[in-house]
Design a protein around this motif. Structure first.
Motif, short mmCIF file in Angstrom:
data_model
loop_
_atom_site.label_atom_id
_atom_site.label_comp_id
_atom_site.label_asym_id
_atom_site.label_seq_id
_atom_site.Cartn_x
_atom_site.Cartn_y
_atom_site.Cartn_z
N LYS A 1 43.18 36.93 47.14
CA LYS A 1 42.28 37.55 48.11
C LYS A 1 42.38 39.06 47.91
O LYS A 1 43.47 39.63 48.03
CB LYS A 1 42.71 37.15 49.52
CG LYS A 1 41.87 37.70 50.64
CD LYS A 1 42.42 37.18 51.96
CE LYS A 1 41.72 37.85 53.15
NZ LYS A 1 42.32 37.43 54.42
N PRO A 2 41.30 39.73 47.54
CA PRO A 2 41.39 41.17 47.27
C PRO A 2 41.70 41.96 48.54
O PRO A 2 41.33 41.56 49.65
CB PRO A 2 40.00 41.52 46.72
CG PRO A 2 39.10 40.46 47.26
CD PRO A 2 39.93 39.22 47.37
N ALA A 3 42.37 43.08 48.35
CA ALA A 3 42.76 43.90 49.49
C ALA A 3 43.13 45.29 49.03
O ALA A 3 43.41 45.53 47.86
CB ALA A 3 43.94 43.27 50.22
N VAL A 4 43.15 46.21 49.98
CA VAL A 4 43.72 47.53 49.78
C VAL A 4 45.00 47.60 50.59
O VAL A 4 44.98 47.42 51.81
CB VAL A 4 42.75 48.65 50.23
CG1 VAL A 4 43.46 50.01 50.20
CG2 VAL A 4 41.51 48.68 49.36
N LEU A 5 46.10 47.81 49.91
CA LEU A 5 47.39 48.00 50.58
C LEU A 5 47.62 49.51 50.65
O LEU A 5 47.96 50.14 49.65
CB LEU A 5 48.50 47.31 49.79
CG LEU A 5 48.23 45.85 49.38
CD1 LEU A 5 49.42 45.28 48.62
CD2 LEU A 5 47.87 45.01 50.60
N ALA B 1 33.40 37.49 45.65
CA ALA B 1 34.01 36.18 45.89
C ALA B 1 34.30 35.46 44.57
O ALA B 1 35.37 34.85 44.41
CB ALA B 1 33.10 35.33 46.77
N ARG B 2 33.38 35.55 43.64
CA ARG B 2 33.57 34.88 42.36
C ARG B 2 34.69 35.54 41.55
O ARG B 2 35.49 34.86 40.91
CB ARG B 2 32.25 34.90 41.57
CG ARG B 2 32.31 34.07 40.30
CD ARG B 2 30.92 33.86 39.73
NE ARG B 2 30.98 33.23 38.43
CZ ARG B 2 29.91 33.02 37.66
NH1 ARG B 2 28.72 33.41 38.08
NH2 ARG B 2 30.02 32.44 36.49
N ARG B 3 34.75 36.86 41.60
CA ARG B 3 35.82 37.57 40.88
C ARG B 3 37.18 37.25 41.48
O ARG B 3 38.16 37.06 40.76
CB ARG B 3 35.55 39.08 40.93
CG ARG B 3 34.29 39.52 40.22
CD ARG B 3 34.14 41.04 40.26
NE ARG B 3 32.81 41.44 39.82
CZ ARG B 3 31.86 41.92 40.63
NH1 ARG B 3 32.10 42.08 41.92
NH2 ARG B 3 30.68 42.26 40.14
N ALA B 4 37.24 37.19 42.80
CA ALA B 4 38.51 36.87 43.47
C ALA B 4 38.94 35.44 43.17
O ALA B 4 40.12 35.17 42.95
CB ALA B 4 38.36 37.07 44.97
N GLU B 5 37.98 34.53 43.15
CA GLU B 5 38.28 33.13 42.84
C GLU B 5 38.86 33.00 41.43
O GLU B 5 39.82 32.26 41.20
CB GLU B 5 37.01 32.28 42.97
CG GLU B 5 37.24 30.81 42.73
CD GLU B 5 35.95 29.99 42.82
OE1 GLU B 5 36.03 28.76 42.60
OE2 GLU B 5 34.88 30.58 43.09
N ALA B 6 38.30 33.74 40.49
CA ALA B 6 38.80 33.69 39.11
C ALA B 6 40.23 34.21 39.04
O ALA B 6 41.03 33.75 38.21
CB ALA B 6 37.89 34.51 38.20
#
Length: 198
Positions: free
Chosen positions: A24-28, A15-20
């Protein structure tokens, strides 16, 4: 041996890495027959995401087989292991807060489901590039279908090895004269609507 291994929890989490990264992280996960357009679309999509300052990484089937999966062949067993490794690597990228694109035939539904289940709900976006076999053979950018038809390549997906089409992907791109750029726009709008680019 696994009994003696304990998962170490780090203070900086997903969550902290994504906020930075403000995303929103994902696999496409792009799947489809050889020659369907997966790599072309994935490349253009990553370029568009980069233009919007998104943090991405593209895992491409041929490229991964030069290193991480260089010891694997193309039997059904090796294909399963190939996708298992990709799924685990993709999971690490998601934990890093990254949007990871994968371009793999990934012919078996069970292996794609395995990769989906590695992630939290909503983090796996299955993109089915539904290009008919006849069109893929006509394109045949690497000459692989011709070799498979001649018997020079065994266990080739779509010829003598099955492709299990996704039953309910997040998005299906059907070949109907649509350009790769138009396909990318369709995926991009889906990602916006699902909040991945906020």
């Amino acid at each position: 041996m696994v009994d003696n291994i304990v998962w170490h929890q780090h203070e900086v989490n997903k969550a902290r890495r994504a906020e930075a990264k403000k995303q929103k992280p994902a696999v496409l996960w792009l799947t489809g027959l050889s020659g369907s357009g997966k790599s072309t679309i994935a490349n253009l999509l990553e370029k568009k995401l980069a233009e919007h300052n998104k943090h991405t990484y593209l895992l491409d089937g041929d490229n991964v087989r030069h290193g991480l999966c260089g010891d694997l062949g193309f039997s059904d067993k090796d294909r399963v292991e190939n996708i298992r490794r990709i799924g685990e690597v993709a999971k690490l990228f998601v934990d890093a807060g990254t949007i990871v694109l994968t371009a793999f035939i990934s012919p078996f539904k069970s292996e794609r489901d395995y990769c989906r289940n590695l992630l939290d709900a909503g983090e796996f976006v299955e993109i089915f590039i539904d290009t008919p076999l006849a069109e893929c053979e006509k394109r045949d950018p690497k000459g692989l279908y011709q070799k498979a038809r001649q018997g020079d390549i065994k266990d080739f997906t779509g010829i003598d090895s099955p492709y299990e089409a996704p039953e309910s992907p997040e998005i299906t791109l059907r070949y109907a004269g649509q350009t790769a750029e138009e396909s990318v726009e369709e995926i991009f709008e889906l990602l916006k609507s699902k909040g991945f680019l906020a």
